[in-house]
Design an enzyme around this catalytic site. Structure first.
Site, PDB file in Angstrom:
ATOM      1  N   LYS A 111      29.620  26.656  40.661  1.00  9.66           N
ATOM      2  CA  LYS A 111      29.946  27.398  39.111  1.00  9.66           C
ATOM      3  C   LYS A 111      28.934  27.306  38.400  1.00  9.66           C
ATOM      4  O   LYS A 111      27.780  26.383  38.322  1.00  9.66           O
ATOM      5  CB  LYS A 111      31.178  26.707  38.710  1.00  9.66           C
ATOM      6  CG  LYS A 111      32.115  27.440  37.840  1.00  9.66           C
ATOM      7  CD  LYS A 111      32.856  28.552  38.795  1.00  9.66           C
ATOM      8  CE  LYS A 111      33.945  29.188  37.879  1.00  9.66           C
ATOM      9  NZ  LYS A 111      34.825  29.917  38.687  1.00  9.66           N
ATOM     10  N   GLY A 226      52.319  37.219  32.925  1.00 11.51           N
ATOM     11  CA  GLY A 226      51.183  37.863  32.735  1.00 11.51           C
ATOM     12  C   GLY A 226      51.346  39.067  33.385  1.00 11.51           C
ATOM     13  O   GLY A 226      52.119  39.007  34.483  1.00 11.51           O
ATOM     14  N   GLY A 228      48.211  40.929  34.303  1.00 15.96           N
ATOM     15  CA  GLY A 228      46.731  41.475  34.629  1.00 15.96           C
ATOM     16  C   GLY A 228      46.488  41.700  35.883  1.00 15.96           C
ATOM     17  O   GLY A 228      47.302  41.918  36.846  1.00 15.96           O
ATOM     18  N   ASN A 229      45.139  41.585  36.239  1.00 16.75           N
ATOM     19  CA  ASN A 229      44.947  41.790  37.745  1.00 16.75           C
ATOM     20  C   ASN A 229      45.599  40.910  38.801  1.00 16.75           C
ATOM     21  O   ASN A 229      46.106  41.441  39.545  1.00 16.75           O
ATOM     22  CB  ASN A 229      43.358  41.714  37.682  1.00 16.75           C
ATOM     23  CG  ASN A 229      42.886  41.663  39.367  1.00 16.75           C
ATOM     24  OD1 ASN A 229      42.944  40.807  39.948  1.00 16.75           O
ATOM     25  ND2 ASN A 229      42.343  42.978  39.467  1.00 16.75           N
ATOM     26  N   ALA A 230      45.712  39.573  38.537  1.00 17.97           N
ATOM     27  CA  ALA A 230      46.187  38.729  39.681  1.00 17.97           C
ATOM     28  C   ALA A 230      47.649  39.095  39.454  1.00 17.97           C
ATOM     29  O   ALA A 230      48.300  39.195  40.704  1.00 17.97           O
ATOM     30  CB  ALA A 230      46.141  37.285  39.191  1.00 17.97           C
TER      31      ALA A 230
HETATM   32  P1  NAD Z   1      43.577  39.476  33.285  1.00 19.46           P
HETATM   33  O1  NAD Z   1      42.802  39.508  32.242  1.00 19.46           O
HETATM   34  O2  NAD Z   1      43.461  40.554  34.228  1.00 19.46           O
HETATM   35  O3  NAD Z   1      45.020  39.286  32.822  1.00 19.46           O
HETATM   36  C1  NAD Z   1      45.644  38.300  32.225  1.00 19.46           C
HETATM   37  C2  NAD Z   1      47.028  38.674  32.040  1.00 19.46           C
HETATM   38  O4  NAD Z   1      47.755  37.565  30.900  1.00 19.46           O
HETATM   39  C3  NAD Z   1      46.924  39.694  30.897  1.00 19.46           C
HETATM   40  O5  NAD Z   1      48.145  40.468  31.187  1.00 19.46           O
HETATM   41  C4  NAD Z   1      47.415  39.248  29.576  1.00 19.46           C
HETATM   42  O6  NAD Z   1      48.069  40.013  28.498  1.00 19.46           O
HETATM   43  C5  NAD Z   1      48.376  37.999  29.900  1.00 19.46           C
HETATM   44  N1  NAD Z   1      48.475  36.915  28.955  1.00 19.46           N
HETATM   45  C6  NAD Z   1      47.488  36.487  27.915  1.00 19.46           C
HETATM   46  N2  NAD Z   1      48.190  35.616  27.215  1.00 19.46           N
HETATM   47  C7  NAD Z   1      49.490  35.394  27.393  1.00 19.46           C
HETATM   48  C8  NAD Z   1      50.585  34.872  27.205  1.00 19.46           C
HETATM   49  N3  NAD Z   1      50.191  33.783  26.275  1.00 19.46           N
HETATM   50  N4  NAD Z   1      51.493  34.928  27.670  1.00 19.46           N
HETATM   51  C9  NAD Z   1      51.678  35.642  28.664  1.00 19.46           C
HETATM   52  N5  NAD Z   1      50.735  36.419  29.203  1.00 19.46           N
HETATM   53  C10 NAD Z   1      49.540  36.338  28.584  1.00 19.46           C
HETATM   54  O7  NAD Z   1      43.267  37.951  34.183  1.00 19.46           O
HETATM   55  P2  NAD Z   1      43.371  37.884  35.734  1.00 19.46           P
HETATM   56  O8  NAD Z   1      42.266  38.070  36.312  1.00 19.46           O
HETATM   57  O9  NAD Z   1      44.745  38.564  36.287  1.00 19.46           O
HETATM   58  O10 NAD Z   1      43.502  36.126  35.759  1.00 19.46           O
HETATM   59  C11 NAD Z   1      44.712  35.521  35.389  1.00 19.46           C
HETATM   60  C12 NAD Z   1      44.687  34.054  35.837  1.00 19.46           C
HETATM   61  O11 NAD Z   1      44.361  34.177  37.155  1.00 19.46           O
HETATM   62  C13 NAD Z   1      43.807  33.184  35.172  1.00 19.46           C
HETATM   63  O12 NAD Z   1      43.963  31.826  35.198  1.00 19.46           O
HETATM   64  C14 NAD Z   1      42.491  33.321  36.275  1.00 19.46           C
HETATM   65  O13 NAD Z   1      41.481  32.357  36.447  1.00 19.46           O
HETATM   66  C15 NAD Z   1      43.103  33.385  37.706  1.00 19.46           C
HETATM   67  N6  NAD Z   1      42.521  34.019  38.851  1.00 19.46           N
HETATM   68  C16 NAD Z   1      42.212  35.278  38.773  1.00 19.46           C
HETATM   69  C17 NAD Z   1      41.519  35.853  39.799  1.00 19.46           C
HETATM   70  C18 NAD Z   1      41.170  37.177  39.970  1.00 19.46           C
HETATM   71  O14 NAD Z   1      40.429  37.528  40.902  1.00 19.46           O
HETATM   72  N7  NAD Z   1      41.408  38.085  38.950  1.00 19.46           N
HETATM   73  C19 NAD Z   1      40.916  34.677  40.741  1.00 19.46           C
HETATM   74  C20 NAD Z   1      41.461  33.477  40.872  1.00 19.46           C
HETATM   75  C21 NAD Z   1      42.080  33.151  39.537  1.00 19.46           C
END
Ligand code: NAD
Length: 424
Positions: A111, A226, A228-230
């Site tokens: 990392k 949430g 977002g992407n995940a």
């Molecule tokens: P993202 O930025 O696409 O989405 C984050 C989401 O969380 C958004 O919809 C945002 O509105 C929401 N959010 C923010 N504050 C909030 C709150 N207080 N209450 C509820 N929702 C809230 O991020 P992502 O890529 O989906 O990542 C989300 C989590 O998944 C993180 O912990 C990240 O480390 C983990 N993760 C993601 C990936 C990936 O490939 N995207 C891989 C491994 C781990």
């Protein structure tokens, strides 16, 4: 001063896993906990106004007994400052080692990042590119397709990955080395399915967990924290498996939709209005109400430290699939275990991303590219097996899935270490 110490937390988890495995050797415990190398670099950048600004960057290489180091590069400025960031990347590199081991991909843990916030520091695109290329130059000797393969993380994207690859290639006599980094755009040798990888992996894990506890996914109720992407892709794929989303949240708030809603409709609404809040037929609820909604599958997919002891007491789900990193506080784990809720811990649940990164690297190295389905099917194999192995470990030792997953991952690294021995 370092206030919170994520690396102490990561070390504690390694020691817990060693306890499960009966590893008493203090030297081996230290070997497993401490990164092999932590490189700290100074990156001078000529800013647009002609002044020089110095940035600090890191690359932590935790363990490569099973294969080259693998892990993201983040541009971030945590509150604890530069010293804190160093401890953070050390911890994150440790978690990458275990994440790769649990899904049995032949990679280790790394990392890194730069102490900078491109948004609040208001760097221009040109400054950001000079910073990225400067960082790539400083770490170029320790990365490489057979050494250490970085990837995007917080505030870095395919654009930065391309710039790092290009810098590396120029420094190596203009050789084409797409396998030096993953998370690249498709046109630069990226992989199909990377955008859906994490959510799809979550859905595969949930499918296996449902089989294990004999839960029928047809009509199963899903809560997503949430959007977002995940979490959206987790929701979409769970929907394809027959489940329905009955509550969801984003940074603007949480809603309950008792009759359920299609993820595509929620996405459409959020794209139009900026939030899921206000979705027709929904009711606004608190975060606590969202997390404790009666459902079959809870997907905390936004932030860390969401499920504390109090919330754990009130949980009414059968499966928790940790799409986010660290959504559950350690104090909640024993309560959840006692309630017989099956937890799919983060290092397993969200490993779809690193699985596809691995497959991107494989495609780059062989110069031959797979279809979406080929990539997704290979990832499915790794994740499904990872879940089954961890579940078997949990049953064997009568421990919770989090400890079982870590113990299994640690045992795989120890096995590789024992094969190689210490040299020189
Ligand atoms: P993202 O930025 O696409 O989405 C984050 C989401 O969380 C958004 O919809 C945002 O509105 C929401 N959010 C923010 N504050 C909030 C709150 N207080 N209450 C509820 N929702 C809230 O991020 P992502 O890529 O989906 O990542 C989300 C989590 O998944 C993180 O912990 C990240 O480390 C983990 N993760 C993601 C990936 C990936 O490939 N995207 C891989 C491994 C781990």
């Amino acid at each position: 001063m370092v206030k919170l110490d994520p690396f102490a937390n990561a070390t504690q988890q390694v020691n817990d896993a060693c306890d499960v495995l009966g590893i008493k050797d203090r030297g081996l415990r230290e070997y497993l906990a401490i990164p092999n190398k932590v490189l700290r670099v100074k990156i001078p950048v000529k800013m647009d106004n002609g002044q020089i600004r110095i940035f600090t960057g890191f690359r932590s290489q935790h363990n490569n007994d099973r294969g080259p180091y693998k892990g993201g590069i983040r541009y971030f400025n945590p509150e604890g400052g530069v010293e804190y960031m160093e401890r953070e990347v050390m911890a994150l590199s440790s978690w990458m080692t275990w994440k790769c081991a649990i899904v049995d991909i032949p990679l280790g843990g790394g990392k890194g990042g730069i102490f900078v916030n491109p948004k609040t520091d208001k760097l221009s695109d040109a400054e950001l590119e000079r910073l990225t290329r400067g960082f790539a130059f400083k770490i170029s000797e320790i990365i490489g397709p057979g050494k250490d393969i970085p990837a995007p993380d917080v505030y870095t994207t395919g654009r930065e990955m391309t710039q790092i690859m290009d810098t590396y290639n120029k420094l190596h006599g203009n050789i084409s080395t797409p396998g030096v980094i993953t998370g690249k755009p498709l046109s630069m040798g990226g992989s199909l399915a990377r955008n859906v990888a994490t959510g799809l992996g979550v859905a595969y894990c949930v499918r296996e967990a449902a089989k294990a506890i004999k839960l029928n996914l047809k009509g199963a109720k899903v809560v997503l924290q949430g959007f977002g992407n995940a979490s959206t892709f987790a929701g979409e794929y769970l929907e394809k498996m027959g489940s329905k989303v009955i509550a969801v949240s984003d940074s603007k708030g949480s809603i309950s939709i008792p009759n359920g809603a299609k993820v595509s409709k929620l996405l459409e609404f959020k794209t139009k209005t900026g939030s899921v809040v206000g979705f027709p037929g929904s009711k606004k609820i608190s975060t606590e109400e969202l997390l404790t909604t009666k459902c079959d599958i809870l997907v905390p997919g936004a932030l860390e430290n969401q499920i504390n002891a109090k919330i754990a007491q009130n949980l009414k789900c059968k499966i928790i699939a940790e799409a986010a990193n660290g959504p559950t506080l350690p104090e909640a784990d024993p309560i959840i275990f006692k309630k017989k809720i099956l937890v799919i811990p983060d290092i397993l649940a969200n490993s779809g991303g690193v699985c596809i990164s691995y497959l991107e690297w494989v495609q780059n190295n062989m110069g031959y590219y797979w279809t979406f389905d080929e990539v997704a099917n290979k990832m499915e194999g790794n994740i499904t097996k990872g879940f089954k192995d961890a579940y078997a470990m949990a049953n064997k030792h009568k421990i919770d899935m989090r400890r079982a997953t870590m113990a299994l991952a640690v045992s795989r690294v120890v096995e590789a270490f024992n094969q190689k021995g210490i040299w020189p």
